[in-house]
Design a protein around this motif. Structure first.
Motif, short mmCIF file in Angstrom:
data_model
loop_
_atom_site.label_atom_id
_atom_site.label_comp_id
_atom_site.label_asym_id
_atom_site.label_seq_id
_atom_site.Cartn_x
_atom_site.Cartn_y
_atom_site.Cartn_z
N GLY A 8 73.41 173.57 103.77
CA GLY A 8 72.39 173.20 104.72
C GLY A 8 72.71 173.45 106.17
O GLY A 8 71.88 173.25 107.05
N GLY A 9 73.94 173.87 106.44
CA GLY A 9 74.29 174.17 107.82
C GLY A 9 73.57 175.42 108.32
O GLY A 9 72.92 176.13 107.54
N GLY A 10 73.67 175.67 109.61
CA GLY A 10 73.02 176.84 110.17
C GLY A 10 72.93 176.73 111.67
O GLY A 10 73.59 175.89 112.29
N SER A 11 72.11 177.60 112.24
CA SER A 11 71.92 177.63 113.69
C SER A 11 70.53 177.12 114.02
O SER A 11 69.55 177.48 113.36
N VAL A 12 70.46 176.30 115.06
CA VAL A 12 69.19 175.72 115.48
C VAL A 12 69.21 175.51 116.98
O VAL A 12 70.29 175.38 117.59
N GLN A 13 68.05 175.48 117.58
CA GLN A 13 67.97 175.22 119.01
C GLN A 13 68.04 173.72 119.28
O GLN A 13 67.69 172.90 118.42
N ALA A 14 68.46 173.37 120.47
CA ALA A 14 68.52 171.97 120.85
C ALA A 14 67.16 171.31 120.65
O ALA A 14 66.12 171.90 120.95
N GLY A 15 67.19 170.09 120.13
CA GLY A 15 65.97 169.38 119.82
C GLY A 15 65.49 169.57 118.39
O GLY A 15 64.59 168.86 117.93
N GLY A 16 66.08 170.53 117.71
CA GLY A 16 65.69 170.81 116.34
C GLY A 16 66.35 169.90 115.33
O GLY A 16 67.07 168.96 115.68
N SER A 17 66.10 170.19 114.05
CA SER A 17 66.60 169.35 112.96
C SER A 17 67.24 170.21 111.89
O SER A 17 66.89 171.38 111.70
N LEU A 18 68.18 169.60 111.18
CA LEU A 18 68.78 170.20 109.99
C LEU A 18 69.05 169.07 109.00
O LEU A 18 69.28 167.93 109.41
N SER A 85 66.87 165.75 116.60
CA SER A 85 67.15 165.79 118.04
C SER A 85 68.55 166.34 118.30
O SER A 85 69.33 165.77 119.07
N LEU A 86 68.85 167.44 117.68
CA LEU A 86 70.20 167.99 117.78
C LEU A 86 70.52 168.44 119.20
O LEU A 86 69.64 168.91 119.94
N GLN A 120 79.00 174.93 108.64
CA GLN A 120 78.93 175.07 110.10
C GLN A 120 77.54 174.74 110.62
O GLN A 120 76.53 175.21 110.08
N VAL A 121 77.50 173.94 111.66
CA VAL A 121 76.27 173.64 112.38
C VAL A 121 76.43 174.12 113.81
O VAL A 121 77.40 173.76 114.49
N THR A 122 75.50 174.94 114.27
CA THR A 122 75.54 175.47 115.62
C THR A 122 74.22 175.16 116.31
O THR A 122 73.16 175.53 115.80
N VAL A 123 74.30 174.48 117.45
CA VAL A 123 73.11 174.10 118.21
C VAL A 123 73.17 174.80 119.55
O VAL A 123 74.11 174.59 120.33
N SER A 124 72.18 175.60 119.82
CA SER A 124 72.14 176.34 121.08
C SER A 124 71.21 175.65 122.07
O SER A 124 70.22 175.04 121.70
N SER A 125 71.55 175.79 123.35
CA SER A 125 70.76 175.14 124.40
C SER A 125 69.61 176.02 124.84
O SER A 125 69.53 177.18 124.50
#
Length: 125
Positions: A8-18, A85-86, A120-125
């Motif tokens: 379930g990990g992955g890349s998401v923008q800030a404010g998103g959910s996983l 709210s990542l 891995q969880v990656t949250v971009s701004s």
């Protein structure tokens, strides 16, 4: 021996959910306290959330309270972590862990017996 496999990990923008999942290999999953940990590069592993075998008691790190929710489905042998709210600072490798206790073990990683390989969880701004 309990084998744990995260997904379930992955890349998401800030404010998103996983939503992370952790599948356990044994039917005795229901007898284990379960936890989610994360590790930032160069830092120690920290506990994010934990849950007792029956799901009655949970505990969260202050940094994720109100944003993350831990849950479990004992019939499916699966642990979850809903992350909303990542923030960029949530970027880390996330691990699930198991401990053969009916109470929540200490937050220290040394108190937990079985570990998954991480996702891995990656949250971009």
């Amino acid at each position: 021996q309990v084998q744990l496999v995260e997904s379930g990990g992955g890349s998401v923008q800030a404010g998103g959910s996983l939503r992370l999942s952790c599948a356990a290999s044994r039917s005795s999953f229901r007898t284990y306290s379960m936890g989610w940990f994360r590790q930032h590069p160069g830092k120690e592993r920290e506990r994010v959330a934990a849950i007792t075998p029956g799901g009655v008691s949970t505990d969260y790190a202050d940094s994720v309270k109100g944003r993350f929710t831990i849950s479990r489905d004992n019939a499916k042998g699966t642990l979850y972590l809903q992350m909303n709210s990542l923030k960029p600072e949530d970027t880390a490798m996330y691990y699930c862990a198991a401990a053969g206790t009916y109470y929540l073990p200490p937050a220290s990683s040394s108190a937990w017996t079985y570990w998954g390989q991480g996702t891995q969880v990656t949250v971009s701004s």
